[in-house]
Design a protein around this motif. Structure first.
Motif, PDB file in Angstrom:
ATOM      1  N   ALA A  78      32.421  48.277  36.734  1.00 39.50           N
ATOM      2  CA  ALA A  78      32.279  46.863  36.387  1.00 39.50           C
ATOM      3  C   ALA A  78      32.912  46.586  35.031  1.00 39.50           C
ATOM      4  O   ALA A  78      32.617  47.273  34.044  1.00 39.50           O
ATOM      5  N   ILE A  79      33.783  45.584  34.988  1.00 40.94           N
ATOM      6  CA  ILE A  79      34.411  45.126  33.748  1.00 40.94           C
ATOM      7  C   ILE A  79      34.225  43.615  33.702  1.00 40.94           C
ATOM      8  O   ILE A  79      34.866  42.879  34.461  1.00 40.94           O
ATOM      9  N   TYR A  80      33.339  43.143  32.835  1.00 39.62           N
ATOM     10  CA  TYR A  80      32.954  41.735  32.849  1.00 39.62           C
ATOM     11  C   TYR A  80      33.390  40.997  31.575  1.00 39.62           C
ATOM     12  O   TYR A  80      33.489  41.584  30.497  1.00 39.62           O
ATOM     13  N   ASP A  81      33.645  39.701  31.760  1.00 42.56           N
ATOM     14  CA  ASP A  81      33.991  38.776  30.664  1.00 42.56           C
ATOM     15  C   ASP A  81      35.310  39.156  29.983  1.00 42.56           C
ATOM     16  O   ASP A  81      35.369  39.368  28.779  1.00 42.56           O
ATOM     17  N   VAL A  82      36.373  39.213  30.778  1.00 39.52           N
ATOM     18  CA  VAL A  82      37.698  39.557  30.251  1.00 39.52           C
ATOM     19  C   VAL A  82      38.738  38.519  30.708  1.00 39.52           C
ATOM     20  O   VAL A  82      39.861  38.859  31.061  1.00 39.52           O
ATOM     21  N   GLY A  83      38.349  37.249  30.713  1.00 42.10           N
ATOM     22  CA  GLY A  83      39.222  36.192  31.210  1.00 42.10           C
ATOM     23  C   GLY A  83      40.436  35.947  30.337  1.00 42.10           C
ATOM     24  O   GLY A  83      40.536  36.422  29.196  1.00 42.10           O
TER      25      GLY A  83
ATOM     26  N   GLY B 237      20.287  43.575  40.982  1.00 40.41           N
ATOM     27  CA  GLY B 237      21.517  43.258  40.300  1.00 40.41           C
ATOM     28  C   GLY B 237      21.205  42.496  39.032  1.00 40.41           C
ATOM     29  O   GLY B 237      20.046  42.129  38.776  1.00 40.41           O
ATOM     30  N   LYS B 238      22.211  42.251  38.216  1.00 38.63           N
ATOM     31  CA  LYS B 238      22.004  41.488  36.986  1.00 38.63           C
ATOM     32  C   LYS B 238      21.468  40.104  37.321  1.00 38.63           C
ATOM     33  O   LYS B 238      21.866  39.498  38.298  1.00 38.63           O
TER      34      LYS B 238
ATOM     35  N   ALA C 106      36.638  38.193  40.102  1.00 45.26           N
ATOM     36  CA  ALA C 106      35.924  36.924  40.255  1.00 45.26           C
ATOM     37  C   ALA C 106      36.254  36.020  39.079  1.00 45.26           C
ATOM     38  O   ALA C 106      36.114  36.428  37.919  1.00 45.26           O
ATOM     39  N   ALA C 107      36.692  34.799  39.375  1.00 45.33           N
ATOM     40  CA  ALA C 107      37.080  33.886  38.302  1.00 45.33           C
ATOM     41  C   ALA C 107      36.817  32.448  38.711  1.00 45.33           C
ATOM     42  O   ALA C 107      37.129  32.040  39.841  1.00 45.33           O
TER      43      ALA C 107
ATOM     44  N   GLY D 280      34.621  35.439  33.364  1.00 49.92           N
ATOM     45  CA  GLY D 280      33.643  34.994  32.378  1.00 49.92           C
ATOM     46  C   GLY D 280      32.259  35.503  32.699  1.00 49.92           C
ATOM     47  O   GLY D 280      32.002  36.015  33.801  1.00 49.92           O
ATOM     48  N   THR D 281      31.354  35.361  31.742  1.00 47.56           N
ATOM     49  CA  THR D 281      29.962  35.736  31.979  1.00 47.56           C
ATOM     50  C   THR D 281      29.356  34.888  33.091  1.00 47.56           C
ATOM     51  O   THR D 281      28.510  35.358  33.862  1.00 47.56           O
ATOM     52  N   ALA D 282      29.798  33.634  33.214  1.00 47.37           N
ATOM     53  CA  ALA D 282      29.277  32.756  34.254  1.00 47.37           C
ATOM     54  C   ALA D 282      29.675  33.210  35.651  1.00 47.37           C
ATOM     55  O   ALA D 282      29.105  32.744  36.644  1.00 47.37           O
TER      56      ALA D 282
END
Length: 264
Positions: free
Chosen positions: A151-156, A101-102, A181-182, A128-130
């Motif tokens: 996967a759709i990441y960093d869209v807070g 995984g990443k 996930a937030a 977030g990226t975190a």
């Protein structure tokens, strides 16, 4: 080898009753010295595979358990890795046996086996990226349970336009369930649930600082959501991914049954 394989061997006279009984008795679990008992039938029993939680274990034991699990089942998921775990796993297995995984916090170890696709579709979103480490745990678990993942990441919500720009991608894949996930205030699952017509599972993440840190504010926010969503424990990416995949796989089976009815 699962129970069906053993029964087929009996039917085809490829094994005798004593050998079959021994195989069935051994299906309950596989002991690894005195440190672990691998539940090799969990996937057949519950639909959710057993995974190895590296956190809290001696790094050498993680490798031993992983090897025993791969020998018994063909593949295994190892989560919550640290740098020592990563080094020992890379030393113990061939590169082609490892699917990372990443950020290398999670890995699938296998013996050139693959997971049959079920037709279920799970979307994984991070605020977030975190939050990606937890999101990746959910994504890989869902994939190991046979689902296609998006996967759709960093869209807070601090930059809501980012999510708006990804909604067409989300809608085009028609997910059967969505994991969000937030960390921080944990608002994103509520927003997503208000925009889609499929089950949303919120994962509070222990990112952030100050009042309500360690995921507590995110957890309470999700539990108080006025949108309809399910909420798992803080940082519980594995649980969220498995729950989402169970939903998606059941939907896929129902969809397949309807298609068969139409063809008939």
């Amino acid at each position: 080898m699962d129970l069906r394989d053993i029964l087929l061997k009996i039917k085809n006279n490829e094994t005798d009753l004593d050998a079959a009984e021994s195989l069935i008795r051994g299906m309950g679990y596989v002991p690894v010295s005195d440190i672990a008992k691998i539940d090799v039938c969990r996937s057949q029993r519950t639909g959710v595979m057993e995974a190895i939680l590296a956190e809290g274990k001696e790094p050498e034991d993680v490798v031993r358990i992983a090897q025993a699990h791969v020998d018994a089942c063909g593949r295994v998921l190892v989560t919550r890795l640290n740098e020592i775990n990563v080094k020992l796993i890379e030393d113990a297995f061939r590169p082609e046996q490892l699917e990372w995984g990443k950020y290398k916090k999670i890995v699938v170890v296998h013996n050139d086996t693959s997971v049959p696709r079920t037709g279920g579709v799970v979307a994984i979103i991070s605020a977030g990226t975190a939050d990606i480490t937890v999101a990746e745990e959910a994504r890989i678990v869902a994939s190991e349970m046979g689902c296609e993942t998006i996967a759709i990441y960093d869209v807070g919500v601090a930059g809501f336009h980012r999510l708006v720009g990804e909604m067409l991608k989300l809608q085009s894949h028609k997910p059967d369930s969505i994991v969000v996930a937030a960390g921080r205030e944990g608002t994103l699952p509520t927003v997503v649930s208000g925009l889609v017509d499929v089950p949303v599972i919120g994962v509070p993440v222990s990112t952030g600082y100050g009042a309500g840190a360690k995921g507590e504010a995110a957890l309470l926010s999700m539990l108080q959501s006025c949108s309809v969503l399910a909420v798992v424990n803080i940082d519980a990416g594995f649980v969220a991914g498995a729950f989402a995949a169970r939903i998606a796989n059941n939907v896929a089976r129902a969809r397949e049954g309807k298609n068969e009815e139409k063809q008939a």
